[in-house]
Design a protein around this motif. Sequence first.
Motif, mmCIF file in Angstrom:
data_model
loop_
_atom_site.group_PDB
_atom_site.id
_atom_site.type_symbol
_atom_site.label_atom_id
_atom_site.label_comp_id
_atom_site.label_asym_id
_atom_site.label_seq_id
_atom_site.Cartn_x
_atom_site.Cartn_y
_atom_site.Cartn_z
ATOM 1 N N GLY A 16 0.950 -1.290 -0.067
ATOM 2 C CA GLY A 16 -0.415 -0.394 0.052
ATOM 3 C C GLY A 16 0.337 0.894 0.299
ATOM 4 N N ALA A 17 2.224 0.905 0.266
ATOM 5 C CA ALA A 17 3.004 2.272 0.007
ATOM 6 C C ALA A 17 2.903 3.206 -0.939
ATOM 7 N N THR A 18 3.219 4.606 -1.226
ATOM 8 C CA THR A 18 3.142 5.416 -2.617
ATOM 9 C C THR A 18 4.482 5.890 -2.789
ATOM 10 N N THR A 19 4.584 6.326 -3.124
ATOM 11 C CA THR A 19 5.484 7.208 -3.921
ATOM 12 C C THR A 19 5.516 8.183 -3.920
ATOM 13 N N ASN A 20 4.095 8.912 -2.829
ATOM 14 C CA ASN A 20 4.301 9.594 -2.080
ATOM 15 C C ASN A 20 4.795 10.032 -1.101
ATOM 16 N N ARG A 21 4.198 8.979 -0.548
ATOM 17 C CA ARG A 21 4.804 8.685 0.869
ATOM 18 C C ARG A 21 6.260 8.086 0.992
ATOM 19 N N LYS A 40 6.077 3.730 -8.637
ATOM 20 C CA LYS A 40 6.701 2.896 -7.179
ATOM 21 C C LYS A 40 6.444 1.238 -7.814
ATOM 22 N N ARG A 41 6.644 0.270 -8.730
ATOM 23 C CA ARG A 41 7.151 -0.560 -8.455
ATOM 24 C C ARG A 41 8.585 -1.104 -9.555
ATOM 25 N N ALA A 42 9.174 -0.004 -9.879
ATOM 26 C CA ALA A 42 10.697 0.423 -10.274
ATOM 27 C C ALA A 42 10.977 0.806 -8.426
ATOM 28 N N VAL A 43 11.255 1.426 -7.830
ATOM 29 C CA VAL A 43 11.423 1.087 -6.368
ATOM 30 C C VAL A 43 11.600 0.113 -5.895
ATOM 31 N N LEU A 44 10.154 -0.748 -5.955
ATOM 32 C CA LEU A 44 10.367 -2.136 -5.902
ATOM 33 C C LEU A 44 11.683 -2.888 -6.062
ATOM 34 N N HIS A 45 11.554 -2.749 -7.387
ATOM 35 C CA HIS A 45 13.288 -3.214 -8.047
ATOM 36 C C HIS A 45 14.493 -2.476 -8.024
ATOM 37 N N ALA A 46 14.311 -1.615 -7.670
ATOM 38 C CA ALA A 46 15.901 -1.581 -7.537
ATOM 39 C C ALA A 46 16.071 -1.955 -6.024
ATOM 40 N N LEU A 47 15.331 -1.695 -5.113
ATOM 41 C CA LEU A 47 15.230 -2.271 -3.927
ATOM 42 C C LEU A 47 15.267 -3.451 -3.278
ATOM 43 N N SER A 48 14.789 -4.727 -4.384
ATOM 44 C CA SER A 48 15.499 -6.024 -4.873
ATOM 45 C C SER A 48 16.398 -5.909 -5.557
#
Length: 182
Positions: A16-21, A40-48
């Motif tokens: 449920g996290a958002t790029t705004n948060r 957001k999925r790109a952020v998840l990918h970078a975290l992964s």
Amino acid sequence: MILEAAAQVFQREGLGATTNRIAERAGVSIGSVYQYFPNKRAVLHALSEQHLQQVEADLVALLHDIARLPPRWNDVVRALVTGAIDAHEKHSGMHHLLYEHTPRTAEGVGELQRLFRQLVPGIAQQLRRCSVGGPDHELTAALLVHGIDAQLHRVVLAPGGDRTPAERADALIALWSALPAG
């Protein structure tokens, strides 16, 4: 800075996290987030990717530590399983999220396979040193590396269930400690 904030927000809020948060937590504008990550999925990918690099460094160091243990398979397995759990639990609150929801890319899968290929010879050496694992130590090591990976992600570190993570880890250690002499 953005990835640190993203990890904190994903850990707290899950999918449920958002790029705004994330922008708010990082103390930057939403435009700054979008400058580096289209969604957001790109952020998840970078975290992964970051997580995989950290786990790889931890597991390579773990292999060096295991090589210094006495040649007792039960000790090697316990060190391997607990070390792998420790490496994965640095972001335990979001680990399941990363594993289940990060988009798989050919490059990411290749990196993971490269890590597995790096771990197999070290585990095969431990099998030989401890005189377990049957006649084909490389095959047994590949089965062990892929098996422990799947069992960690799908059972030991997965949320829920009627067993504690420690009980699940003990069951995994017992399973892999029972290899035949070789």
